[in-house]
Design a protein around this motif. Structure first.
Motif, PDB file in Angstrom:
ATOM      1  N   ALA A 255       0.823  -1.207   0.000  1.00 40.24           N
ATOM      2  CA  ALA A 255       0.000   0.000   0.000  1.00 40.24           C
ATOM      3  C   ALA A 255       0.852   1.251   0.000  1.00 40.24           C
ATOM      4  O   ALA A 255       0.584   2.202  -0.755  1.00 40.24           O
ATOM      5  CB  ALA A 255      -0.933  -0.005   1.215  1.00 40.24           C
ATOM      6  N   GLN A 256       1.913   1.296   0.820  1.00 38.31           N
ATOM      7  CA  GLN A 256       2.733   2.503   0.830  1.00 38.31           C
ATOM      8  C   GLN A 256       3.534   2.626  -0.458  1.00 38.31           C
ATOM      9  O   GLN A 256       3.784   3.735  -0.934  1.00 38.31           O
ATOM     10  CB  GLN A 256       3.615   2.558   2.081  1.00 38.31           C
ATOM     11  N   GLN A 257       3.921   1.502  -1.076  1.00 41.15           N
ATOM     12  CA  GLN A 257       4.597   1.589  -2.368  1.00 41.15           C
ATOM     13  C   GLN A 257       3.651   2.132  -3.436  1.00 41.15           C
ATOM     14  O   GLN A 257       4.045   2.931  -4.292  1.00 41.15           O
ATOM     15  CB  GLN A 257       5.129   0.211  -2.774  1.00 41.15           C
ATOM     16  N   ALA A 258       2.386   1.712  -3.386  1.00 41.76           N
ATOM     17  CA  ALA A 258       1.404   2.197  -4.361  1.00 41.76           C
ATOM     18  C   ALA A 258       1.151   3.686  -4.183  1.00 41.76           C
ATOM     19  O   ALA A 258       1.041   4.443  -5.165  1.00 41.76           O
ATOM     20  CB  ALA A 258       0.101   1.414  -4.214  1.00 41.76           C
ATOM     21  N   ALA A 259       1.060   4.143  -2.933  1.00 38.04           N
ATOM     22  CA  ALA A 259       0.823   5.567  -2.676  1.00 38.04           C
ATOM     23  C   ALA A 259       1.987   6.407  -3.192  1.00 38.04           C
ATOM     24  O   ALA A 259       1.787   7.480  -3.778  1.00 38.04           O
ATOM     25  CB  ALA A 259       0.614   5.795  -1.179  1.00 38.04           C
ATOM     26  N   ARG A 260       3.194   5.929  -3.004  1.00 35.57           N
ATOM     27  CA  ARG A 260       4.363   6.676  -3.481  1.00 35.57           C
ATOM     28  C   ARG A 260       4.421   6.685  -5.001  1.00 35.57           C
ATOM     29  O   ARG A 260       4.773   7.696  -5.618  1.00 35.57           O
ATOM     30  CB  ARG A 260       5.638   6.075  -2.890  1.00 35.57           C
ATOM     31  N   THR A 261       4.071   5.559  -5.616  1.00 40.91           N
ATOM     32  CA  THR A 261       4.098   5.488  -7.076  1.00 40.91           C
ATOM     33  C   THR A 261       3.039   6.394  -7.684  1.00 40.91           C
ATOM     34  O   THR A 261       3.288   7.098  -8.672  1.00 40.91           O
ATOM     35  CB  THR A 261       3.881   4.034  -7.531  1.00 40.91           C
ATOM     36  N   PRO A 295      -9.770  13.439  -0.432  1.00 45.75           N
ATOM     37  CA  PRO A 295      -9.649  14.680   0.345  1.00 45.75           C
ATOM     38  C   PRO A 295      -8.941  14.423   1.668  1.00 45.75           C
ATOM     39  O   PRO A 295      -9.200  13.438   2.356  1.00 45.75           O
ATOM     40  CB  PRO A 295     -11.107  15.096   0.565  1.00 45.75           C
ATOM     41  N   SER A 296      -8.045  15.318   2.024  1.00 44.03           N
ATOM     42  CA  SER A 296      -7.281  15.183   3.255  1.00 44.03           C
ATOM     43  C   SER A 296      -7.975  15.916   4.390  1.00 44.03           C
ATOM     44  O   SER A 296      -8.558  16.990   4.199  1.00 44.03           O
ATOM     45  CB  SER A 296      -5.870  15.733   3.054  1.00 44.03           C
ATOM     46  N   ALA A 297      -7.920  15.346   5.582  1.00 45.97           N
ATOM     47  CA  ALA A 297      -8.600  15.927   6.741  1.00 45.97           C
ATOM     48  C   ALA A 297      -7.848  17.116   7.324  1.00 45.97           C
ATOM     49  O   ALA A 297      -8.425  17.895   8.088  1.00 45.97           O
ATOM     50  CB  ALA A 297      -8.798  14.865   7.813  1.00 45.97           C
ATOM     51  N   LEU A 298      -6.567  17.264   6.990  1.00 41.86           N
ATOM     52  CA  LEU A 298      -5.753  18.326   7.564  1.00 41.86           C
ATOM     53  C   LEU A 298      -5.168  19.188   6.451  1.00 41.86           C
ATOM     54  O   LEU A 298      -4.864  18.684   5.359  1.00 41.86           O
ATOM     55  CB  LEU A 298      -4.611  17.732   8.404  1.00 41.86           C
ATOM     56  N   PRO A 299      -4.990  20.498   6.702  1.00 48.80           N
ATOM     57  CA  PRO A 299      -4.367  21.357   5.688  1.00 48.80           C
ATOM     58  C   PRO A 299      -2.909  20.977   5.466  1.00 48.80           C
ATOM     59  O   PRO A 299      -2.255  20.407   6.346  1.00 48.80           O
ATOM     60  CB  PRO A 299      -4.502  22.756   6.286  1.00 48.80           C
ATOM     61  N   CYS A 300      -2.429  21.275   4.280  1.00 47.38           N
ATOM     62  CA  CYS A 300      -1.017  21.049   3.914  1.00 47.38           C
ATOM     63  C   CYS A 300      -0.626  19.571   3.988  1.00 47.38           C
ATOM     64  O   CYS A 300       0.515  19.227   4.306  1.00 47.38           O
ATOM     65  CB  CYS A 300      -0.086  21.882   4.791  1.00 47.38           C
ATOM     66  N   THR A 301      -1.594  18.693   3.736  1.00 46.18           N
ATOM     67  CA  THR A 301      -1.309  17.261   3.686  1.00 46.18           C
ATOM     68  C   THR A 301      -1.954  16.665   2.442  1.00 46.18           C
ATOM     69  O   THR A 301      -2.887  17.228   1.877  1.00 46.18           O
ATOM     70  CB  THR A 301      -1.835  16.515   4.926  1.00 46.18           C
ATOM     71  N   THR A 302      -1.433  15.521   2.035  1.00 48.08           N
ATOM     72  CA  THR A 302      -1.986  14.748   0.925  1.00 48.08           C
ATOM     73  C   THR A 302      -2.360  13.367   1.434  1.00 48.08           C
ATOM     74  O   THR A 302      -1.581  12.736   2.155  1.00 48.08           O
ATOM     75  CB  THR A 302      -0.969  14.615  -0.218  1.00 48.08           C
ATOM     76  N   THR A 303      -3.553  12.895   1.056  1.00 45.71           N
ATOM     77  CA  THR A 303      -4.026  11.588   1.505  1.00 45.71           C
ATOM     78  C   THR A 303      -4.301  10.698   0.296  1.00 45.71           C
ATOM     79  O   THR A 303      -4.913  11.136  -0.680  1.00 45.71           O
ATOM     80  CB  THR A 303      -5.299  11.719   2.355  1.00 45.71           C
ATOM     81  N   VAL A 304      -3.833   9.479   0.371  1.00 44.96           N
ATOM     82  CA  VAL A 304      -4.018   8.493  -0.688  1.00 44.96           C
ATOM     83  C   VAL A 304      -4.700   7.271  -0.091  1.00 44.96           C
ATOM     84  O   VAL A 304      -4.321   6.793   0.984  1.00 44.96           O
ATOM     85  CB  VAL A 304      -2.676   8.084  -1.318  1.00 44.96           C
ATOM     86  N   VAL A 317      -8.277  -2.005   2.615  1.00 42.63           N
ATOM     87  CA  VAL A 317      -8.258  -0.602   2.206  1.00 42.63           C
ATOM     88  C   VAL A 317      -7.336   0.132   3.160  1.00 42.63           C
ATOM     89  O   VAL A 317      -7.537   0.094   4.378  1.00 42.63           O
ATOM     90  CB  VAL A 317      -9.657   0.038   2.234  1.00 42.63           C
ATOM     91  N   SER A 318      -6.301   0.771   2.620  1.00 43.34           N
ATOM     92  CA  SER A 318      -5.349   1.542   3.424  1.00 43.34           C
ATOM     93  C   SER A 318      -5.491   3.022   3.121  1.00 43.34           C
ATOM     94  O   SER A 318      -5.761   3.408   1.976  1.00 43.34           O
ATOM     95  CB  SER A 318      -3.907   1.120   3.124  1.00 43.34           C
ATOM     96  N   THR A 319      -5.308   3.844   4.132  1.00 38.16           N
ATOM     97  CA  THR A 319      -5.298   5.293   3.969  1.00 38.16           C
ATOM     98  C   THR A 319      -3.998   5.834   4.533  1.00 38.16           C
ATOM     99  O   THR A 319      -3.683   5.584   5.710  1.00 38.16           O
ATOM    100  CB  THR A 319      -6.499   5.944   4.686  1.00 38.16           C
ATOM    101  N   LEU A 320      -3.241   6.540   3.704  1.00 39.67           N
ATOM    102  CA  LEU A 320      -1.942   7.082   4.101  1.00 39.67           C
ATOM    103  C   LEU A 320      -1.955   8.595   3.921  1.00 39.67           C
ATOM    104  O   LEU A 320      -2.462   9.094   2.910  1.00 39.67           O
ATOM    105  CB  LEU A 320      -0.813   6.485   3.249  1.00 39.67           C
ATOM    106  N   THR A 321      -1.417   9.297   4.888  1.00 38.36           N
ATOM    107  CA  THR A 321      -1.376  10.763   4.838  1.00 38.36           C
ATOM    108  C   THR A 321       0.073  11.237   4.988  1.00 38.36           C
ATOM    109  O   THR A 321       0.809  10.748   5.840  1.00 38.36           O
ATOM    110  CB  THR A 321      -2.246  11.379   5.951  1.00 38.36           C
ATOM    111  N   ALA A 322       0.446  12.197   4.149  1.00 34.45           N
ATOM    112  CA  ALA A 322       1.793  12.773   4.174  1.00 34.45           C
ATOM    113  C   ALA A 322       1.715  14.278   4.204  1.00 34.45           C
ATOM    114  O   ALA A 322       0.758  14.880   3.690  1.00 34.45           O
ATOM    115  CB  ALA A 322       2.590  12.313   2.949  1.00 34.45           C
ATOM    116  N   LEU A 323       2.718  14.916   4.793  1.00 26.15           N
ATOM    117  CA  LEU A 323       2.831  16.356   4.736  1.00 26.15           C
ATOM    118  C   LEU A 323       3.200  16.765   3.323  1.00 26.15           C
ATOM    119  O   LEU A 323       3.996  16.112   2.659  1.00 26.15           O
ATOM    120  CB  LEU A 323       3.900  16.858   5.705  1.00 26.15           C
ATOM    121  N   ASP A 324       2.607  17.848   2.839  1.00 25.69           N
ATOM    122  CA  ASP A 324       2.965  18.362   1.522  1.00 25.69           C
ATOM    123  C   ASP A 324       4.395  18.882   1.547  1.00 25.69           C
ATOM    124  O   ASP A 324       4.833  19.464   2.552  1.00 25.69           O
ATOM    125  CB  ASP A 324       2.016  19.474   1.103  1.00 25.69           C
ATOM    126  N   PRO A 325       5.141  18.693   0.451  1.00 28.66           N
ATOM    127  CA  PRO A 325       6.499  19.241   0.396  1.00 28.66           C
ATOM    128  C   PRO A 325       6.491  20.751   0.565  1.00 28.66           C
ATOM    129  O   PRO A 325       5.601  21.430   0.045  1.00 28.66           O
ATOM    130  CB  PRO A 325       7.002  18.830  -0.985  1.00 28.66           C
TER     131      PRO A 325
END
Length: 327
Positions: A255-261, A295-304, A317-325
């Protein structure tokens, strides 16, 4: 854990906001164990993959553990100078298994159904040093249900610290089944094993955050948001040969590999991870991995959101959230 994992998705928190504010519980330890943490206690085939190193009981519901994250693991390689995200999930998994066997009466050979695995990391404290990272883990057990002196189900809340600073927080809910119940549950699937064979071509390792093509768990399809799960042969870091189904940690890493890809070439370094597992991921059946931005629940983040399917039915079903660069 090493068996079926049913993990619930939660709204991600800020990486600077712990799940459990405030300090830890101050109490004198009632017992201390000098026993070595064995592979059997954490369900890992290789001693080098044991992350939890010791444990002690504080009281009936509180435990203190130590762990160590390698800086040069052959599979869980650092990403952009930070520890691999899956190390947190694997640490929670191992800590729960260890306590079940060592402190809560679960015999070796029993099987675990993980109800929830939810964690938030703090990226600013995940930097990889020149040697292993020493950690402490505060564990609180609740909702404990015992049967004949053996844990039948319970919840583990964990706070992981490095040098006193919170690295990650999370929780898991566990149900334990006896070998007899598991045999009835699995039926003819009980003897299924991973059968290494010819693998489809991998997605380029640089897209997935993997160190090399042999670590990639995805194979491309005609769609840029869909892949096939590929499991490299002889890969003990993610596959236990004794498992009669695809381990949950394999699916989490896929799942994390798919989100990064999906988000490439943008940097996507997730700090929060939540998964819902619908059923066992079976050997011998193609597993399709799909990813989409949500849609991401927090500002300045991306959710996949990443979904795995077998025979058209959802497996997880996985949900991953990252801080925007930052610019």
């Amino acid at each position: 854990m090493s068996d079926t994992m049913h993990v619930s998705t939660v709204q991600p928190r800020s990486p600077h906001q712990p799940l459990h504010p405030g300090g830890g519980r101050a109490a004198a330890p009632r017992s201390r164990h000098g026993d070595r943490v064995t592979r059997e206690f954490v369900h890992r085939p290789l001693a080098d993959d044991i992350l939890v190193t010791s444990w002690r009981r504080i009281d009936d519901t509180h435990f203190s553990l130590t762990a160590q994250w390698p800086h040069d693991h052959g599979y869980f390689t650092p990403n952009r100078g930070r520890h691999h995200l899956i190390l947190t999930g694997e640490t929670i998994r191992q800590a729960g298994l260890l306590l079940c066997h060592a402190e809560l009466g679960v015999p070796l050979g029993h099987h675990f159904i993980l109800g929830d695995l939810v964690y938030t990391t703090h990226p600013e404290h995940l930097a990889v040093g020149s040697g292993p990272t020493a950690l402490t883990i505060d564990v609180v057990c609740s909702r404990t249900r015992m049967r004949a002196g053996t844990l039948a189900s319970g919840r583990f809340d964990m706070t992981i610290r490095k040098a006193g600073r919170i690295v990650a927080t999370g929780h898991s809910d566990v149900t334990v089944t006896s070998p007899a119940v598991y045999r009835r549950l699995r039926g003819s699937r009980l003897t299924a094993r991973h059968a290494p064979g010819a693998l489809p071509a991998p997605v380029p390792a640089r897209l997935t955050g993997s160190a090399e093509d042999g670590d990639v768990l995805l194979s491309p399809t005609a769609r840029p948001d869909r892949w096939l799960l590929r499991i490299p042969p002889g890969h003990p870091a993610v596959v236990n040969p004794a498992n009669d189904h695809i381990p949950g940690m394999v699916l989490l890493d896929a799942a994390q590999q798919a989100a990064r890809t999906l988000t490439s070439p943008d940097a996507f370094v997730p700090y929060a991870f939540g998964t819902v597992f619908r059923r066992y991921a079976e050997h011998g059946t193609s597993c399709v991995i799909e990813a989409r931005r949500v849609p991401s629940a927090l500002p300045c983040t991306t959710t996949v959101q990443v979904t795995g399917l077998q025979d058209g039915n959802p497996v997880f079903v996985s949900t991953l959230t990252a801080l925007d660069p930052r610019d």
